[in-house]
Motif scaffolding. Structure first.
Motif, PDB file in Angstrom:
ATOM      1  N   ASP A 132     -21.631 -54.775 -69.086  1.00 16.40           N
ATOM      2  CA  ASP A 132     -21.116 -56.126 -69.376  1.00 16.40           C
ATOM      3  C   ASP A 132     -20.745 -56.320 -70.847  1.00 16.40           C
ATOM      4  N   ASP A 133     -20.152 -55.315 -71.468  1.00 20.74           N
ATOM      5  CA  ASP A 133     -19.668 -55.424 -72.859  1.00 20.74           C
ATOM      6  C   ASP A 133     -20.701 -56.034 -73.818  1.00 20.74           C
ATOM      7  N   PRO A 134     -21.805 -55.325 -74.080  1.00 22.72           N
ATOM      8  CA  PRO A 134     -22.834 -55.934 -74.944  1.00 22.72           C
ATOM      9  C   PRO A 134     -22.398 -56.070 -76.400  1.00 22.72           C
ATOM     10  N   ASP A 179     -11.078 -68.753 -81.174  1.00 23.31           N
ATOM     11  CA  ASP A 179     -11.571 -67.369 -81.269  1.00 23.31           C
ATOM     12  C   ASP A 179     -10.625 -66.468 -80.488  1.00 23.31           C
ATOM     13  N   PHE A 180     -10.794 -65.172 -80.633  1.00 23.90           N
ATOM     14  CA  PHE A 180      -9.957 -64.231 -79.882  1.00 23.90           C
ATOM     15  C   PHE A 180     -10.571 -62.840 -79.915  1.00 23.90           C
ATOM     16  N   LYS A 181     -10.081 -62.020 -78.970  1.00 27.96           N
ATOM     17  CA  LYS A 181     -10.567 -60.640 -78.849  1.00 27.96           C
ATOM     18  C   LYS A 181      -9.419 -59.667 -79.094  1.00 27.96           C
ATOM     19  N   PRO A 199      -3.374 -66.203 -73.687  1.00 24.44           N
ATOM     20  CA  PRO A 199      -4.451 -67.132 -73.329  1.00 24.44           C
ATOM     21  C   PRO A 199      -5.628 -66.482 -72.574  1.00 24.44           C
ATOM     22  N   ASP A 200      -5.448 -65.228 -72.118  1.00 25.26           N
ATOM     23  CA  ASP A 200      -6.577 -64.508 -71.518  1.00 25.26           C
ATOM     24  C   ASP A 200      -7.565 -64.062 -72.597  1.00 25.26           C
ATOM     25  N   THR A 201      -7.030 -63.749 -73.777  1.00 25.15           N
ATOM     26  CA  THR A 201      -7.841 -63.076 -74.795  1.00 25.15           C
ATOM     27  C   THR A 201      -8.135 -63.957 -76.013  1.00 25.15           C
ATOM     28  N   PHE A 218      -9.584 -71.439 -66.221  1.00 25.26           N
ATOM     29  CA  PHE A 218      -9.883 -70.641 -65.018  1.00 25.26           C
ATOM     30  C   PHE A 218     -11.382 -70.337 -64.946  1.00 25.26           C
ATOM     31  N   ARG A 219     -11.960 -69.870 -66.078  1.00 20.01           N
ATOM     32  CA  ARG A 219     -13.378 -69.495 -66.078  1.00 20.01           C
ATOM     33  C   ARG A 219     -14.265 -70.661 -65.641  1.00 20.01           C
ATOM     34  N   ARG A 220     -13.902 -71.876 -66.083  1.00 17.01           N
ATOM     35  CA  ARG A 220     -14.770 -73.055 -65.876  1.00 17.01           C
ATOM     36  C   ARG A 220     -14.228 -74.009 -64.812  1.00 17.01           C
TER      37      ARG A 220
HETATM   38  P1  TMP Z   1     -16.795 -64.998 -75.546  1.00 17.96           P
HETATM   39  O1  TMP Z   1     -17.086 -66.293 -76.238  1.00 17.96           O
HETATM   40  O2  TMP Z   1     -16.929 -65.067 -74.062  1.00 17.96           O
HETATM   41  O3  TMP Z   1     -17.567 -63.859 -76.144  1.00 17.96           O
HETATM   42  O4  TMP Z   1     -15.258 -64.671 -75.812  1.00 17.96           O
HETATM   43  C1  TMP Z   1     -14.745 -64.559 -77.107  1.00 17.96           C
HETATM   44  C2  TMP Z   1     -13.232 -64.364 -77.039  1.00 17.96           C
HETATM   45  O5  TMP Z   1     -12.913 -63.140 -76.428  1.00 17.96           O
HETATM   46  C3  TMP Z   1     -12.501 -65.440 -76.232  1.00 17.96           C
HETATM   47  O6  TMP Z   1     -11.345 -65.815 -76.941  1.00 17.96           O
HETATM   48  C4  TMP Z   1     -12.110 -64.772 -74.956  1.00 17.96           C
HETATM   49  C5  TMP Z   1     -12.054 -63.314 -75.305  1.00 17.96           C
HETATM   50  N1  TMP Z   1     -12.553 -62.456 -74.235  1.00 17.96           N
HETATM   51  C6  TMP Z   1     -11.732 -61.456 -73.717  1.00 17.96           C
HETATM   52  O7  TMP Z   1     -10.583 -61.317 -74.133  1.00 17.96           O
HETATM   53  N2  TMP Z   1     -12.238 -60.654 -72.734  1.00 17.96           N
HETATM   54  C7  TMP Z   1     -13.490 -60.779 -72.259  1.00 17.96           C
HETATM   55  O8  TMP Z   1     -13.882 -60.015 -71.359  1.00 17.96           O
HETATM   56  C8  TMP Z   1     -14.334 -61.804 -72.799  1.00 17.96           C
HETATM   57  C9  TMP Z   1     -15.729 -61.980 -72.307  1.00 17.96           C
HETATM   58  C10 TMP Z   1     -13.818 -62.597 -73.792  1.00 17.96           C
END
Ligand code: TMP
Ligand code: ASP
Length: 238
Positions: A132-134, A179-181, A199-201, A218-220
């Protein structure tokens, strides 16, 4: 397809994209799907035309970043759902930058969502579905050989640069970059920004109303997911 570039073999299928090899070993084609998942695919659905929107929005963001001196894997958009990219050896570390408390940070540390951070924080997560991506320290990435010290320095610097550039760009369009990933990879010995920016990331909030314009809808189960994605594309296209 233009330039005689065709999809050869699908060598990877992720939650949101499929990757195809091309006749050029240095290039791949990313195909953007409408599939949406959350909570490590425990929740599944589709968001109509998400693939088209994320492909186009990523093209625009990568273009802005390249102009600002951030090297990316983006070559060009081929059509609605396909993007031509440089082939990367992905660093198995997800880099998250946060300007405002939300999501897992709010939950993990018991902070109110919406709290402004005094400065942007860069976090690292180990890219592993079974785990789960720790959340990790940069030192874990060094210890386990996921990235070198020089690569981590570059990734940290680029992540903050991306934040600076996109935060300003979005602010001018009435959007808060919460925030962003990001994902990075190696190409011919160089670290490039990879994956997608959409918007996914990312978390995008409307500046005036703080309405969520991203995948949290979508998540919520907040409704009007498609509308939010379309609205974000309109803002980014200006
Ligand atoms: P988080 O608050 O769930 O850790 O997410 C932080 C940011 O990362 C948010 O903008 C959404 C993005 N994200 C992804 O792109 N992929 C993922 O699997 C998760 C959990 C978050
Ligand atoms: N990409 C995540 C998943 O593993 C979901 C998310 O973005 O929250 O399903």
């Amino acid at each position: 397809m233009d330039d005689g570039l065709q999809k050869l073999e699908m060598f990877y299928e992720g939650k949101a994209k499929k990757l195809y090899s091309t006749p050029d070993p240095d290039l791949v084609i990313a195909h953007f799907k409408d599939d949406a998942t959350a909570f490590n695919a425990k929740k599944r659905g589709t968001i109509e035309d998400k693939g088209v929107i994320n492909n186009r929005m990523s093209e625009l963001f990568f273009g802005i970043l390249e102009k600002a001196g951030v090297k990316t894997h983006f070559v060009r958009r081929l059509n609605d759902r396909d993007m031509l990219c440089k082939r990367l050896e992905i660093v198995p570390v997800e880099t998250v930058v946060r300007n405002i408390v939300a999501g897992s940070m709010a939950k993990r540390l018991g902070r109110e969502e919406g709290e402004e951070l005094k400065w942007p924080i860069v976090e690292y997560y180990y890219k592993s579905d079974p785990l789960d991506d720790p959340l990790i320290y940069a030192e874990h990435a060094l210890l386990f050989g996921w990235a070198t010290e020089a690569e981590l320095r570059t990734i940290h610097e680029l992540a903050l640069k991306v934040n600076e550039v996109l935060r300003r760009f979005l602010d001018e369009r009435g959007v808060i970059l919460v925030d962003f990933k990001l994902e990075f990879g190696r190409h011919k010995g160089e670290i490039l920004l990879g994956d997608e920016i959409c918007p996914d990331t990312c978390r995008f909030w409307d500046k005036a109303t703080r309405t969520k314009l991203d995948k949290d809808r979508f998540r919520r189960d907040l409704g009007d997911v498609e509308g939010a994605y379309q609205e974000m594309l309109r803002r980014v296209e200006g």
